[in-house]
Motif scaffolding. Structure first.
Motif, mmCIF file in Angstrom:
data_model
loop_
_atom_site.group_PDB
_atom_site.id
_atom_site.type_symbol
_atom_site.label_atom_id
_atom_site.label_comp_id
_atom_site.label_asym_id
_atom_site.label_seq_id
_atom_site.Cartn_x
_atom_site.Cartn_y
_atom_site.Cartn_z
ATOM 1 N N UNK A 49 37.442 34.818 38.953
ATOM 2 C CA UNK A 49 36.275 34.171 38.339
ATOM 3 C C UNK A 49 35.374 35.207 37.674
ATOM 4 N N UNK A 50 35.216 36.356 38.339
ATOM 5 C CA UNK A 50 34.396 37.437 37.766
ATOM 6 C C UNK A 50 35.021 37.942 36.469
ATOM 7 N N UNK A 51 36.330 38.136 36.478
ATOM 8 C CA UNK A 51 37.025 38.633 35.285
ATOM 9 C C UNK A 51 36.913 37.627 34.138
ATOM 10 N N UNK A 52 37.072 36.340 34.458
ATOM 11 C CA UNK A 52 36.991 35.308 33.437
ATOM 12 C C UNK A 52 35.569 35.218 32.860
ATOM 13 N N UNK A 75 26.360 30.056 39.527
ATOM 14 C CA UNK A 75 25.735 31.205 40.182
ATOM 15 C C UNK A 75 26.173 32.498 39.524
ATOM 16 N N UNK A 76 27.458 32.593 39.205
ATOM 17 C CA UNK A 76 27.989 33.800 38.575
ATOM 18 C C UNK A 76 27.385 34.001 37.196
ATOM 19 N N UNK A 77 27.280 32.925 36.419
ATOM 20 C CA UNK A 77 26.724 33.020 35.073
ATOM 21 C C UNK A 77 25.300 33.572 35.094
ATOM 22 N N UNK A 78 24.474 33.065 36.010
ATOM 23 C CA UNK A 78 23.066 33.449 36.010
ATOM 24 C C UNK A 78 22.776 34.706 36.824
ATOM 25 N N UNK A 79 23.744 35.230 37.544
ATOM 26 C CA UNK A 79 23.482 36.394 38.395
ATOM 27 C C UNK A 79 24.342 37.611 38.096
ATOM 28 N N UNK A 80 25.405 37.431 37.317
ATOM 29 C CA UNK A 80 26.373 38.508 37.145
ATOM 30 C C UNK A 80 25.762 39.765 36.549
ATOM 31 N N UNK A 81 25.019 39.634 35.450
ATOM 32 C CA UNK A 81 24.442 40.817 34.795
ATOM 33 C C UNK A 81 23.449 41.535 35.710
ATOM 34 N N UNK A 82 22.634 40.753 36.411
ATOM 35 C CA UNK A 82 21.642 41.370 37.303
ATOM 36 C C UNK A 82 22.321 42.126 38.440
ATOM 37 N N UNK A 83 23.320 41.481 39.063
ATOM 38 C CA UNK A 83 24.034 42.122 40.168
ATOM 39 C C UNK A 83 24.783 43.349 39.674
ATOM 40 N N UNK A 84 25.412 43.239 38.508
ATOM 41 C CA UNK A 84 26.164 44.361 37.950
ATOM 42 C C UNK A 84 25.255 45.556 37.695
ATOM 43 N N UNK A 130 28.278 58.273 42.820
ATOM 44 C CA UNK A 130 29.622 57.708 42.958
ATOM 45 C C UNK A 130 29.821 56.611 41.909
ATOM 46 N N UNK A 131 29.973 56.991 40.641
ATOM 47 C CA UNK A 131 30.159 55.987 39.591
ATOM 48 C C UNK A 131 31.377 55.116 39.857
ATOM 49 N N UNK A 132 31.284 53.842 39.473
ATOM 50 C CA UNK A 132 32.335 52.868 39.739
ATOM 51 C C UNK A 132 33.182 52.628 38.494
ATOM 52 N N UNK A 133 34.492 52.445 38.702
ATOM 53 C CA UNK A 133 35.309 52.016 37.562
ATOM 54 C C UNK A 133 35.189 50.499 37.449
ATOM 55 N N UNK A 134 35.730 49.930 36.386
ATOM 56 C CA UNK A 134 35.556 48.500 36.111
ATOM 57 C C UNK A 134 36.131 47.626 37.228
ATOM 58 N N UNK A 135 37.292 48.027 37.767
ATOM 59 C CA UNK A 135 37.913 47.218 38.813
ATOM 60 C C UNK A 135 37.059 47.209 40.082
ATOM 61 N N UNK A 136 36.558 48.388 40.471
ATOM 62 C CA UNK A 136 35.696 48.470 41.662
ATOM 63 C C UNK A 136 34.440 47.627 41.466
ATOM 64 N N UNK A 137 33.856 47.715 40.260
ATOM 65 C CA UNK A 137 32.627 46.977 39.976
ATOM 66 C C UNK A 137 32.874 45.474 40.067
ATOM 67 N N UNK A 138 33.988 45.007 39.515
ATOM 68 C CA UNK A 138 34.301 43.580 39.580
ATOM 69 C C UNK A 138 34.502 43.117 41.017
ATOM 70 N N UNK A 139 35.170 43.936 41.805
ATOM 71 C CA UNK A 139 35.387 43.575 43.208
ATOM 72 C C UNK A 139 34.067 43.473 43.958
#
Length: 293
Positions: free
Chosen positions: A168-171, A126-135, A147-156
């Motif tokens: 899992x998101x970081x990996x 699910x993460x592989x096929x949805x991560x870019x779209x959700x991001x 309210x721009x997000x930093x990388x940590x906020x975005x990953x959370x």
């Protein structure tokens, strides 16, 4: 149907012009294949739905795989669906085939994305096929709100949105952004010619993999028990006899035993599956993740 012809452009053009089957014709063809192994009926069923397979394959072009290969994998999924389809379930073949087509194409994309394993669990898929779209959506919404997000906020936020652990998101982020390198390349000038392949671990089953497999097996068993508990006694009996026996019973034999018509047993079975699905979807987002594209 020859698989080496499935990705051929002329074949794809013909497939897009194939007949549209109504529900009755589709059902008749499915019964002819299941009960009599009528290959002409199977060919007609698959040919009619190759346009569905091609359409679904096209959605995965953004992952860089050749369209011909994607269509071949979609065709394999369609054939598996035809082989396993049970016309007594009361669902359209196209609805059933979507699951198998998507599974086949997704597995192909993940196998070929990188030589490094991208992930095998349903949450990783699910993460592989949805991560870019959700991001992209989260970044767009944050920018619109000023309210721009930093990388940590975005990953959370991605972790919460997709329903997977933060690590899992970081990996996955690292795997999706990395490239493949030769395993015979030298690690560094200081390593006296030591190649990366020398650092590879034994590919036999490791303790972590065994634990993960045991965990997944237990999770599936727990989900099944929970879903079965949502049914009444009659529904549980029908599901056990139809799907959990080594030799599943027919609708007719159950109907004779229970004093019901074949159609009534089928209706009860369909209702039971509907209840189980709702229960499973309420229990975990992983049940839904496979259907996300």
């Amino acid at each position: 149907m020859a698989l080496d012809m499935v990705g051929n452009p002329s074949f794809m053009r013909r497939a897009m012009r194939a007949e549209l089957l109504d529900a009755d014709t589709e059902l008749r063809l499915a019964y002819a294949w299941r009960d009599h192994r009528d290959e002409a009926a199977l060919h007609r069923l698959i040919t009619a739905y190759m346009r569905l397979a091609i359409s679904m394959a096209a959605k995965f072009k953004r992952y860089g795989a050749p369209m011909n290969d994607l269509v071949q994998e979609a065709g394999l999924g369609l054939m598996k669906a035809a082989e396993r389809f049970d016309p007594d379930r009361g669902v359209r073949f196209s609805t059933y085939a979507v699951w198998w087509i998507k599974a086949s194409v997704q597995d192909y994309v993940m196998r070929n994305w990188s030589m490094v394993r991208t992930g095998s669990t349903s949450s990783q898929k699910s993460l592989f096929f949805n991560m870019r779209r959700v991001q992209a959506r989260l970044e767009r919404e944050a920018m619109a709100a000023g309210q721009p997000l930093d990388k940590h906020q975005l990953r959370q936020m991605i972790s919460t949105e997709v329903g997977v652990p933060l690590n899992d998101v970081e990996m996955m982020e690292g795997r999706l952004s990395g490239s493949d390198y030769s395993l015979n390349a030298t690690q560094s000038a200081e390593d006296e010619g030591r190649e990366w392949i020398d650092a590879l671990e034994d590919d036999s089953a490791q303790a972590a993999e065994l634990v993960e497999h045991a965990h997944d097996t237990k999770q599936l068993r727990d989900w099944l028990i929970t879903a079965m508990n949502a049914l009444n006694e009659r529904e549980r009996y029908i599901v056990r006899e139809r799907k959990l026996r080594d030799k599943p019973r027919t609708l007719e034999s159950l109907g004779d035993e229970m004093g019901l018509s074949k159609e009534r047993v089928r209706q009860l079975e369909t209702a039971a599956f509907g209840k189980m699905r709702k229960t499973l979807e309420a229990q975990s987002t992983e049940v839904l993740s496979f259907f996300a594209a």
